[in-house]
Design an enzyme around this catalytic site. Structure first.
Site, mmCIF file in Angstrom:
data_model
loop_
_atom_site.group_PDB
_atom_site.id
_atom_site.type_symbol
_atom_site.label_atom_id
_atom_site.label_comp_id
_atom_site.label_asym_id
_atom_site.label_seq_id
_atom_site.Cartn_x
_atom_site.Cartn_y
_atom_site.Cartn_z
ATOM 1 N N ASP A 21 0.881 -1.166 0.000
ATOM 2 C CA ASP A 21 0.000 0.000 0.000
ATOM 3 C C ASP A 21 0.921 1.219 0.000
ATOM 4 O O ASP A 21 1.522 1.559 1.012
ATOM 5 C CB ASP A 21 -0.876 -0.021 1.272
ATOM 6 C CG ASP A 21 -1.705 1.253 1.455
ATOM 7 O OD1 ASP A 21 -1.685 2.119 0.558
ATOM 8 O OD2 ASP A 21 -2.356 1.376 2.514
ATOM 9 N N ASP A 201 -12.968 4.888 1.651
ATOM 10 C CA ASP A 201 -11.553 5.027 2.011
ATOM 11 C C ASP A 201 -11.190 6.497 2.177
ATOM 12 O O ASP A 201 -11.081 7.229 1.196
ATOM 13 C CB ASP A 201 -10.688 4.371 0.923
ATOM 14 C CG ASP A 201 -9.183 4.458 1.246
ATOM 15 O OD1 ASP A 201 -8.794 5.209 2.161
ATOM 16 O OD2 ASP A 201 -8.406 3.766 0.558
#
Ligand code: ADP
Ligand code: MG
Length: 614
Positions: A21, A201
């Protein structure tokens, strides 16, 4: 069982693939353990590697130590570089950035740090390399492959820049995966095999919303939306602004010109903000050159301040739901991702909008990396039976007569995708056909983005309307578009590879989508008028041609007069902006030439009277 691992397979033989990520604020890596995805610990004991690089020493320092140096060495410490990935100076002109960059150097931003120039992918590569090293130290073996996540709204240039960063770091990038998709993988795997999931998100620099459909273990992205300029950073900036104003009036000194002071204040407001997610009051505590500024922040005041920021996340959510063509109550699960979703007000807002309690069981900082590891496992063969489908952000089509777009693949279609349509020629004996590939939501070519043009050459000359040209669009799993045009009669074929969103800024994408909602009505009207005129052109040409045919002379004078009158009446309304009128006259002319058409041996007229012309 959602996935199986073959224990009999030799583990050592396969190169390790990790999931990464690569965040605006924080990055972290995970891998597929025998029991599932797991986070790879950092060398300094922290899992999270802040996406910060410091250039004070001979070797760059990355992560927590670099973050600490933001205060002591602000001038040669770089952060939030993800905002610059794949962007040109013009794209970031409106942004308040704490770095100097060279805007003369073409379309790539070059940061001037520590006496040298760096491109954003080079800086991101340093973060990736740190994660790679952490993994290698942990496994005690080389790590060369990775899946890296990107915000759903990243365009092709930004994705390309991310891939470049991976390559610079010595990683083979197996796949780029949208962050919300990865998060849903981390959550969805063991939980359920069917349902609709919304992934919200809210991180440090970006906001993404995705609507996903899970069926029989397959994740399908129904729609994505978001804002790559919305996140915890905005909350920090707001609090810093308030702090600076307070300090200016208390100290009678403007510290906003000192990078060091601003970084110290940033640290102070972030600490207070993060505390406020768990306790009802926190204080902003700031010390600079022997002076101290302190301010109590209560949760109600904080919520009042940030409410507009939180509310900015809701419209993209509604848009995504609209695009997914579902009702809110069809959403079975809501997944929270990103550090900013720890804020209670954010959770409340999301719960109120979706009318469902969002998932917060997994650590919102780790969810994306865990999902990336699952995807890495799929691609390296450790995990089977999982297929990931994504969507195209904008519609794709080709230009047809009158500058009108004929859409082959619609926005938010799942990829891989393909579509085939038949077209024909507009002119007798035409040998070449220009295929013009466009992207966008508007009806007319002039309002869409041109992606590629190519000629299909040497088609068999035939009367207009005869040739059958098959145009095929194919988008592969990486979002690369391939267009093929083929003359069905001769088999002559030509194809090009197009990158669907190359060079589009998110603003452009968003603007195009927004504009399409606003202009939908005008567009439709203009399109209808243009199409009616094209049809009028065709029938007028066909009738003109038919009048050379023997069949014309077989008509009575009266019959001929009716045809001529119909032609004139069509010509009169041709330039009126009223497609109903044009169509009425076309119908009239059609009716008056019925007998003529029936009598004619040459069916080319009929061919020319119908079909879409390129
Ligand atoms: P990104 O994906 O953009 O790198 P993350 O998901 O790591 O971001 O989230 C980072 C953001 O989350 C930062 O703005 C950070 O301040 C914020 N954050 C982390 N913990 C909390 C918390 N407890 N309360 C509020 N915000 C938080
Ligand atoms: Mg993130």
């Amino acid at each position: 069982m959602p996935f199986q691992i073959d224990f009999s397979e030799a583990r050592a033989a396969k190169p390790k693939a990790i999931g990464i990520d690569l965040g605006t604020t924080n990055s972290l890596a995970a891998f597929m353990d025998l029991t599932g995805p797991a986070i790879i610990p950092g060398a300094d004991g922290h899992n999270i590697v802040p996406s910060v690089v410091n250039f004070t020493d001979a070797d760059p320092v990355i992560g927590n130590e670099a973050k600490a140096r933001l205060v002591t060495h602000p001038a040669d410490t770089v952060y939030s570089v993800k905002r610059l990935m794949g962007r040109g100076p013009a794209d970031v002109a409106h942004e308040r950035l704490p770095f100097q960059f060279d805007s003369a150097a073409g379309n790539v931003i070059r940061l001037n740090v520590a006496g040298r120039q760096w491109t954003p992918p080079e800086i991101s590569a340093l973060v990736l390399r740190q994660l790679k090293r952490n993994a290698e130290a942990y496994f005690n073996e080389p790590v060369t492959q990775a899946v890296i996540t990107v915000p759903a709204y990243f365009n092709d240039a930004q994705r390309q820049a991310t891939k470049d960063a991976g390559r610079i770091a010595g990683l083979e990038v197996l796949r780029l995966v949208n962050e919300p998709t990865a998060a849903s993988l981390a959550y969805g795997l063991d939980k359920r095999s069917n349902g609709v999931i919304a992934v919200y998100d809210f991180g440090g620099g970006t906001f993404d919303i995705s609507i996903l459909k899970l069926h029989d273990g397959i994740f399908e992205v129904l729609a994505t939306n978001g804002d790559t300029h919305l996140g915890g950073d905005d909350i920090d900036d707001l609090l810093i602004q308030i702090g600076l104003e307070d300090i200016a009036s208390e100290w009678r000194e403007d510290v906003s010109t000192s990078l060091e002071a601003v970084q110290l204040l940033r640290r102070a407001v972030i600490r207070a903000k993060e505390e406020l997610s768990f306790v009802p009051t926190a204080s902003i505590d700031f010390e600079y050159r022997g002076r101290r500024y302190q301010r109590e922040l209560t949760r109600p005041l904080f919520e009042q301040l940030i409410r507009p920021i939180v509310e900015r996340t809701l419209e993209p959510c509604r848009a995504a739901i609209r695009d997914a063509a579902i009702a809110i109550d069809q959403i079975d699960e809501v997944v929270m991702v990103g550090g900013s979703t720890r804020i209670p007000l954010v959770r409340q807002a999301v719960e109120a909008l979706f009318r469902a309690k969002p998932h917060t069981e997994l650590n919102p900082d780790e969810v994306v990396a865990l999902g990336a590891a699952v995807q890495a496992g799929i691609l390296s063969g450790d995990v089977e039976d999982k297929l990931l489908l994504d969507v195209t952000p904008l519609s794709l089509g080709i230009e047809t007569m009158g500058g009108v777009v004929s859409r082959l693949i619609h926005r938010n279609s799942t990829i891989p995708a393909s579509a085939t349509e038949q077209f024909t020629t507009a002119v007798d004996g035409q040998r070449n056909v220009l295929i013009h590939v466009v992207q966008g939501e508007r009806e007319l070519v002039k309002d869409c983005r041109s992606l590629a043009r190519f000629d299909l050459k040497n088609i068999d000359p035939a009367p207009a309307g005869y040739p059958r040209i098959e145009v095929r669009f194919l988008i592969d799993a990486n979002g690369i578009l391939n267009v093929t045009a083929r003359d069905q009669r001769t088999g002559v074929e030509h194809s090009v590879e197009v990158k669907p969103s190359y060079g589009l800024s998110d603003e452009q994408v968003e603007a195009m989508i927004l504009e399409s909602y606003e202009k939908a009505e005008d567009d439709l009207r203009e399109r209808q008028v243009r199409e009616a005129r094209v049809e009028a052109d065709n029938i007028l040409a066909a009738v003109e041609k038919a009048k050379q045919n023997e069949a014309w002379f077989d008509l009575s004078d009266d019959e001929k007069a009716v045809v001529d009158r119909s032609i004139n009446e069509l010509l009169v309304v041709y330039h009126a902006d009223d497609h109903h009128l044009i169509r009425a006259k076309i119908d009239q002319l059609n009716g008056s030439t019925l007998k003529l058409a029936e009598n004619m041996m040459n069916t080319a007229v009929k061919g020319a009277l119908k079909g879409t012309k390129i």
